[in-house]
Structure formats: C-alpha cells, structure tokens
Write a protein that holds these residues in place. Structure first.
Motif, PDB file in Angstrom:
ATOM      1  N   ARG A 164       0.838  -1.206   0.000  1.00  0.00           N
ATOM      2  CA  ARG A 164       0.000   0.000   0.000  1.00  0.00           C
ATOM      3  C   ARG A 164       0.867   1.248   0.000  1.00  0.00           C
ATOM      4  O   ARG A 164       1.816   1.368   0.759  1.00  0.00           O
ATOM      5  CB  ARG A 164      -0.954   0.006   1.193  1.00  0.00           C
ATOM      6  CG  ARG A 164      -1.889   1.226   1.207  1.00  0.00           C
ATOM      7  CD  ARG A 164      -3.137   0.985   2.027  1.00  0.00           C
ATOM      8  NE  ARG A 164      -4.080   0.110   1.341  1.00  0.00           N
ATOM      9  CZ  ARG A 164      -5.022   0.528   0.482  1.00  0.00           C
ATOM     10  NH1 ARG A 164      -5.130   1.829   0.212  1.00  0.00           N
ATOM     11  NH2 ARG A 164      -5.840  -0.320  -0.093  1.00  0.00           N
ATOM     12  N   GLU A 181      -8.117  -3.298   0.401  1.00  0.00           N
ATOM     13  CA  GLU A 181      -8.199  -3.361  -1.056  1.00  0.00           C
ATOM     14  C   GLU A 181      -8.684  -2.034  -1.631  1.00  0.00           C
ATOM     15  O   GLU A 181      -9.573  -1.390  -1.077  1.00  0.00           O
ATOM     16  CB  GLU A 181      -9.139  -4.488  -1.497  1.00  0.00           C
ATOM     17  CG  GLU A 181      -8.661  -5.875  -1.102  1.00  0.00           C
ATOM     18  CD  GLU A 181      -9.593  -6.960  -1.620  1.00  0.00           C
ATOM     19  OE1 GLU A 181     -10.615  -6.608  -2.255  1.00  0.00           O
ATOM     20  OE2 GLU A 181      -9.299  -8.142  -1.392  1.00  0.00           O
ATOM     21  N   GLY A 182      -8.085  -1.653  -2.745  1.00  0.00           N
ATOM     22  CA  GLY A 182      -8.544  -0.507  -3.500  1.00  0.00           C
ATOM     23  C   GLY A 182      -8.158   0.834  -2.918  1.00  0.00           C
ATOM     24  O   GLY A 182      -7.622   0.934  -1.812  1.00  0.00           O
ATOM     25  N   ALA A 204     -14.425   4.718  -4.967  1.00  0.00           N
ATOM     26  CA  ALA A 204     -13.469   4.423  -3.900  1.00  0.00           C
ATOM     27  C   ALA A 204     -14.118   4.668  -2.546  1.00  0.00           C
ATOM     28  O   ALA A 204     -15.248   5.135  -2.452  1.00  0.00           O
ATOM     29  CB  ALA A 204     -12.217   5.286  -4.048  1.00  0.00           C
ATOM     30  N   LYS A 205     -13.402   4.361  -1.487  1.00  0.00           N
ATOM     31  CA  LYS A 205     -13.886   4.611  -0.135  1.00  0.00           C
ATOM     32  C   LYS A 205     -13.405   5.990   0.327  1.00  0.00           C
ATOM     33  O   LYS A 205     -12.277   6.389   0.044  1.00  0.00           O
ATOM     34  CB  LYS A 205     -13.383   3.538   0.826  1.00  0.00           C
ATOM     35  CG  LYS A 205     -13.952   2.142   0.555  1.00  0.00           C
ATOM     36  CD  LYS A 205     -13.420   1.133   1.563  1.00  0.00           C
ATOM     37  CE  LYS A 205     -14.091  -0.225   1.390  1.00  0.00           C
ATOM     38  NZ  LYS A 205     -13.748  -0.831   0.088  1.00  0.00           N
ATOM     39  N   VAL A 216      -8.590   3.825  -9.267  1.00  0.00           N
ATOM     40  CA  VAL A 216      -9.814   3.060  -8.983  1.00  0.00           C
ATOM     41  C   VAL A 216      -9.994   1.954 -10.012  1.00  0.00           C
ATOM     42  O   VAL A 216     -10.328   0.807  -9.680  1.00  0.00           O
ATOM     43  CB  VAL A 216     -11.035   4.006  -8.979  1.00  0.00           C
ATOM     44  CG1 VAL A 216     -12.328   3.205  -8.836  1.00  0.00           C
ATOM     45  CG2 VAL A 216     -10.921   5.025  -7.847  1.00  0.00           C
ATOM     46  N   ARG A 217      -9.764   2.285 -11.278  1.00  0.00           N
ATOM     47  CA  ARG A 217      -9.953   1.321 -12.366  1.00  0.00           C
ATOM     48  C   ARG A 217      -9.052   0.102 -12.196  1.00  0.00           C
ATOM     49  O   ARG A 217      -9.449  -1.024 -12.484  1.00  0.00           O
ATOM     50  CB  ARG A 217      -9.669   2.013 -13.698  1.00  0.00           C
ATOM     51  CG  ARG A 217     -10.075   1.219 -14.922  1.00  0.00           C
ATOM     52  CD  ARG A 217     -10.046   2.077 -16.162  1.00  0.00           C
ATOM     53  NE  ARG A 217      -8.700   2.424 -16.595  1.00  0.00           N
ATOM     54  CZ  ARG A 217      -8.199   3.648 -16.598  1.00  0.00           C
ATOM     55  NH1 ARG A 217      -8.920   4.669 -16.160  1.00  0.00           N
ATOM     56  NH2 ARG A 217      -6.967   3.876 -17.024  1.00  0.00           N
ATOM     57  N   HIS A 218      -7.861   0.322 -11.675  1.00  0.00           N
ATOM     58  CA  HIS A 218      -6.914  -0.776 -11.487  1.00  0.00           C
ATOM     59  C   HIS A 218      -6.914  -1.331 -10.057  1.00  0.00           C
ATOM     60  O   HIS A 218      -6.072  -2.170  -9.729  1.00  0.00           O
ATOM     61  CB  HIS A 218      -5.501  -0.298 -11.856  1.00  0.00           C
ATOM     62  CG  HIS A 218      -5.309  -0.088 -13.327  1.00  0.00           C
ATOM     63  ND1 HIS A 218      -4.919  -1.105 -14.184  1.00  0.00           N
ATOM     64  CD2 HIS A 218      -5.467   1.018 -14.102  1.00  0.00           C
ATOM     65  CE1 HIS A 218      -4.836  -0.623 -15.411  1.00  0.00           C
ATOM     66  NE2 HIS A 218      -5.158   0.650 -15.390  1.00  0.00           N
ATOM     67  N   LYS A 219      -7.865  -0.830  -9.231  1.00  0.00           N
ATOM     68  CA  LYS A 219      -8.008  -1.327  -7.847  1.00  0.00           C
ATOM     69  C   LYS A 219      -6.678  -1.260  -7.081  1.00  0.00           C
ATOM     70  O   LYS A 219      -6.276  -2.201  -6.392  1.00  0.00           O
ATOM     71  CB  LYS A 219      -8.557  -2.756  -7.840  1.00  0.00           C
ATOM     72  CG  LYS A 219      -9.936  -2.913  -8.478  1.00  0.00           C
ATOM     73  CD  LYS A 219     -10.415  -4.362  -8.416  1.00  0.00           C
ATOM     74  CE  LYS A 219     -11.848  -4.500  -8.925  1.00  0.00           C
ATOM     75  NZ  LYS A 219     -11.997  -4.133 -10.339  1.00  0.00           N
TER      76      LYS A 219
END
Length: 550
Positions: free
Chosen positions: A432, A524-525, A502-503, A453-456
């Motif tokens: 991360r 994740e993400g 996303a969060k 976001v697209r690639h997480k």
C-alpha cells in the motif's frame, strides 16, 4: 517489419514491461503492438502529464526505467511539466512520442517543434527521420536511460513509423556500453582521508546521488568509523534511517538539531547532494569555515553553491568505499557523540510538545503526527505533495528507507504527487502506498484518481484540506494583501471518492482522527481521507522560504 515494430521490439528486449500512456492517432500502433505482441502492461492515463508522472513514479520505486507514450502536438505539450520534474529527479524514463508526418509540414499539430521542446525539457531526444537510422535512435535512447540516467524522448513521425524496415531479418541489438562505476582519483582519496583524520566534528550529508547509487552500506561503514552523524536532503529521506546517529532532513524542512549539528561540524562529507540553498538552510550549514569533501558523479556538481576543499567526480559507493578503506588503514575508529542520540530523542519530543491550534478544524501538525503514529513503521511507502501542508508533513513523517519515499515538487510544481504515487503502486505490487497531499494539489490532476480506482490499486490519499492555496495565503498575509484571493472552496473529498468508486473518510476535528485508522485498515482498493485542517496555522519556515523565493 515496420519501423514502429522495430521500436517496440527493442523496448520489450530491454525489459520495459509497463507502459503509461494516453492514446492518440500518432502513438496508437505502438501501444497496441507493445500490448498484443509483447505482453506489456498498459496503463491508460487520463492526461499526458499523469502518464509521464506515473512512469516517473514507477522508475523511482522499482529501480527500473519507466516507459510512457504520448501522441503528437497537444499530447506532447501536455507532458512538459512532468518531463522537467523527471529530469530534475534524474529519472531513467523513455517517452515514445508520436510526431506529425514529415511529409505534412502544415499539419497544425506539428506547429510545435517537438525536438526543440525536448531539448528544453529533458536535454535528451532524437527524431526518427528515416528507417535507416533506427539503430542509432535506439542506441541514443537506451544509452541515456540506462547509462547516463535521465529521461529521453523518442519522437516517431507517423509516416516513418509505417515504413518497412529495409532488412526483413532485422533484430534489435544494444548499441551502448553498460554503465561502469567511475572510481575516485587516488590522490583525492588520500587527501580526503587526511582531512577527516584531523577533523574534530565530522559529519556526512547524503542526497539523491547517494540514494540512486545504493551506497548506503558504504556510507554507513564510513560514518561508523568516523563516529559521524548522517543527514540527508529531502530527496533522500530515509537513507541510513536505521543508523543510530541519523539526523534526518537538512534545511528548513528538517529539525533545528540537524541544521545546528551540520553547522557546528568542521569537515562535512557531501555525497550526491548539490548543497543548494534549501538543503543548506540558505547557507547556514556552510558556516564556521568548514572544509567540504564532495563526492558526485556529475562533473558540474562542484563549486556552484560552496567552495569545495576536495571534489571527487566518482561513483558514490565506489568513492566512499575507497575512503573508508583508507581511513581503516590510517586511523582507529572513533566513538560517536554519546549525547547526540539523546538529543535526537529530545528533538522528537520537542516536535510533539507544540501547542496545537485546531480552531473549528484540526491543526495540520496534529493530523500529521497522528498519521506518523498510525502508519506501519517498517513498510510504509510515502509520496508527498502540496505547498504548506507538504512542509508540515515533511517535518512530521518519517521513511524507514530511502526507496520508500518520494516527493512531487522536484520542479516546485504541485499536483505531481498523485501520478508518482500511482506509478509506485505498479512498481511495488501488493504494497500500500500512502499519498499525502493538499486540496489544491489533489484537485489539479484528480481525473487520474480514476486510474487508481480502475486498477483497484492499494492507494491511500490523505488530503490536507484548508479550502485554499495555503502557502500563497500565508504569503499574502505577510505582504499585507487581501488573503481571500487564495481561497479555493473544494468539494467534499469523501463524497468525491465515492463518486469515483473508492472509499472516503472525513476528519473534521481532532475527535475524528480515528477515521485515519479506519482508512488505513482498508486492505483493497483506493481510499481518500479528507482532513479538514486549520489553514491559519503557519510554520516559521514557510515565510522564510517564501522570502528567499521572491
């Protein structure tokens, strides 16, 4: 085989396997061929500055050359700021740029001389004018990014791209010599060893050149033999961080202890650092008649900011190892200053003893120190960006290793950090990345947050939000000008993150700081934390830096 296929074959053979690009008509064949025929990972950015910035970040955090591609004309000009930032960071980076056809001189997208602009931004480029000079162009490109180190632009006119190679059996062969480590002159080592043997208070200052040379073990050996503390420039934060006498960053973005210790030294070994006014705190650490031993592999690095007693134009690791070996033969190892480790701890306590001013939000110093404690100590990866907020966070946040740290303001430009952080995610899969930025910086290139976001991607973005251009607002106040001109009301970043998929989390007051822990627990993400800070808080160094800039 066509010319563009020869280029993609060379790129694949050289092991450049991640491509960050924005597609246009003049680079689409290159992109598709790299992906389809060579299996290159393709990351489609939203803006060319983002694509080059991602490739820059990938190179910084992987230790391998980065690869980007832009189309002709406006696609090329959009990448300019990121190219200059990469040049200043000495990032090995190839940009494959589409170019208007040579047979079409009146194409409006060809009105910009891409070769001339490349000379201004990177000082390293070539244009493929004929299929007969493919080997020459490729040799120039890979010699720059693998031997000389730095960005290179390969301009590919559309008509030449589609021309068949004259030799149907052509295959790529490297046309450059591997990088060789330049040793120091024996007489320089001898003179430097004598100077250090006679020193009473030696210190060592390491910069980006030491980090890029991976000279940490050699420098630590020298420091331990001399009993000398080690400080770093902001570009090399975390270098030798586990050394007991690690002082951290030199200059206004570091601590008083670091500046004072370097100032009081009588001999300073400078490895891979330019001694610019930011690192030297506007010349303060050069005072007291100290003698400087400077080691750098750049021949133009010596004598610009300070008079150097001994200059070694050599590879950092090779030169420091030779110096440590010679000192081992001529002098006994010294004991370090017993009180310095205690003063380092006291400096940390001093940083935390400040009286916070939260107002209706959160003091940015409080938020930065909370983040410092909340992040994992040993495996954090940090990319910093912004203006005044970046100063606050640079003083508070620490890096466990130099390869886990980078900043976005090499060129003094805000907004570069997000792309660098995204590139870092691809360079270090499964780890991360924490991107600490400010509201104005994040909004400048926020479109490419959707790429994360697209690639997480495992990316946490901490936005220090004062709804203004914080550094400029402080400057206006000091100049007795209306500070409201620097106000810039921003959207709700937690909701913006949710809109991207996303969060999002929000810290409004100190009571909400636990939201940072919740955000860091996400596995994740991408995540965004909107930290509402008190924009009235100003570091003393903020105005000091602003005065010198003006």
């Amino acid at each position: 085989m066509k010319a563009f296929q020869a280029v993609t074959e060379a790129i694949a053979t050289e092991g450049l396997d991640h491509l960050f690009a924005v597609m246009g008509d003049a680079n689409q064949d290159v992109i598709v061929d790299l992906g389809e025929r060579h299996g290159t990972t393709f990351v489609h950015a939203h803006h060319e500055a983002g694509a080059v910035g991602m490739a820059d970040g990938y190179a910084r955090f992987s230790g391998r050359p980065g690869l980007a591609s832009v189309t002709q004309g406006p696609g090329y000009t959009n990448a300019t700021t990121s190219l200059v930032a990469a040049r200043l960071h000495r990032t090995p980076l190839m940009v494959v740029a589409g170019h208007t056809s040579l047979r079409d001189p009146y194409n409006p997208q060809g009105m910009v001389d891409q070769s001339a602009l490349a000379r201004l931004t990177t000082e390293a480029n070539v244009r493929l004018d004929s299929v007969h000079n493919v080997d020459y162009c490729l040799g120039e490109a890979f010699r720059q990014i693998k031997v000389r180190k730095g960005p290179f632009i390969l301009n590919l006119p559309q008509d030449i791209q589609q021309t068949e190679m004259p030799d149907p059996s052509w295959s790529y062969r490297p046309m450059y010599c591997p990088h060789s480590l330049q040793p120091p002159r024996t007489e320089d080592v001898e003179e430097a060893a004598k100077l250090l043997a006679a020193a009473k208070r030696p210190t060592i200052l390491c910069g980006l050149g030491a980090r890029n040379a991976q000279a940490e073990s050699e420098i630590r050996r020298l420091a331990e033999h001399l009993g000398a503390p080690v400080a770093v420039t902001v570009l090399a934060a975390g270098f030798c961080a586990d050394y007991p006498q690690y002082l951290g960053i030199s200059g206004g973005l570091g601590s008083d202890l670091t500046v004072n210790t370097l100032t009081e030294s009588d001999v300073m070994v400078v490895v891979g650092a330019s001694l610019n006014e930011w690192t030297t705190h506007f010349g303060k650490i050069l005072e007291n008649g100290k003698r400087i031993i400077q080691i750098d592999d750049r021949p133009d690095a010596f004598g610009w900011f300070a008079r150097v007693a001994i200059g070694m134009a050599a590879d950092a690791g090779t030169a420091v190892a030779a110096l440590a070996d010679r000192l081992g033969e001529t002098m006994a190892a010294r004991q370090p200053d017993a009180g310095l480790a205690q003063r380092i701890q006291e400096q940390d306590r001093k940083l935390r003893s400040v009286r916070f001013t939260d107002g209706d939000a959160t003091d940015p110093r409080r938020a930065a120190l909370y983040l410092e404690d909340a992040l994992p100590k040993d495996d954090r990866i940090l990319v910093l960006d912004g203006g005044h907020a970046a100063m606050v966070c640079t003083k508070a946040l620490t890096a466990p290793r130099a390869e886990n740290w980078s900043i976005g303001w090499d060129f003094g430009a805000v907004g570069q950090g997000l792309a660098i952080a995204i590139g870092a995610c691809f360079a270090r899969p499964g780890e991360r990345v924490t991107h600490v930025t400010a509201d104005g910086s994040f909004m400048m290139n926020v479109a490419d947050f959707q790429t994360a976001v697209r690639h997480k991607l495992p990316l946490t973005v901490m936005v220090f939000n004062d709804n203004a251009l914080g550094q400029e607002k402080h400057d206006l106040i000091h100049k007795k000008l209306n500070p409201s001109y620097a106000d810039m009301p921003q959207p709700d970043f937690a909701k913006l993150a949710a809109g991207f998929g996303a969060k999002g989390f929000t810290v409004r007051t100190p009571d909400d700081l636990g939201e940072i822990d919740r955000a860091l627990a996400v596995e994740e993400g991408p995540v965004v934390v909107d930290v509402r800070i008190n924009g009235d808080v100003e570091l003393a160094v903020s105005w000091e830096i602003a005065k010198h800039l003006s």
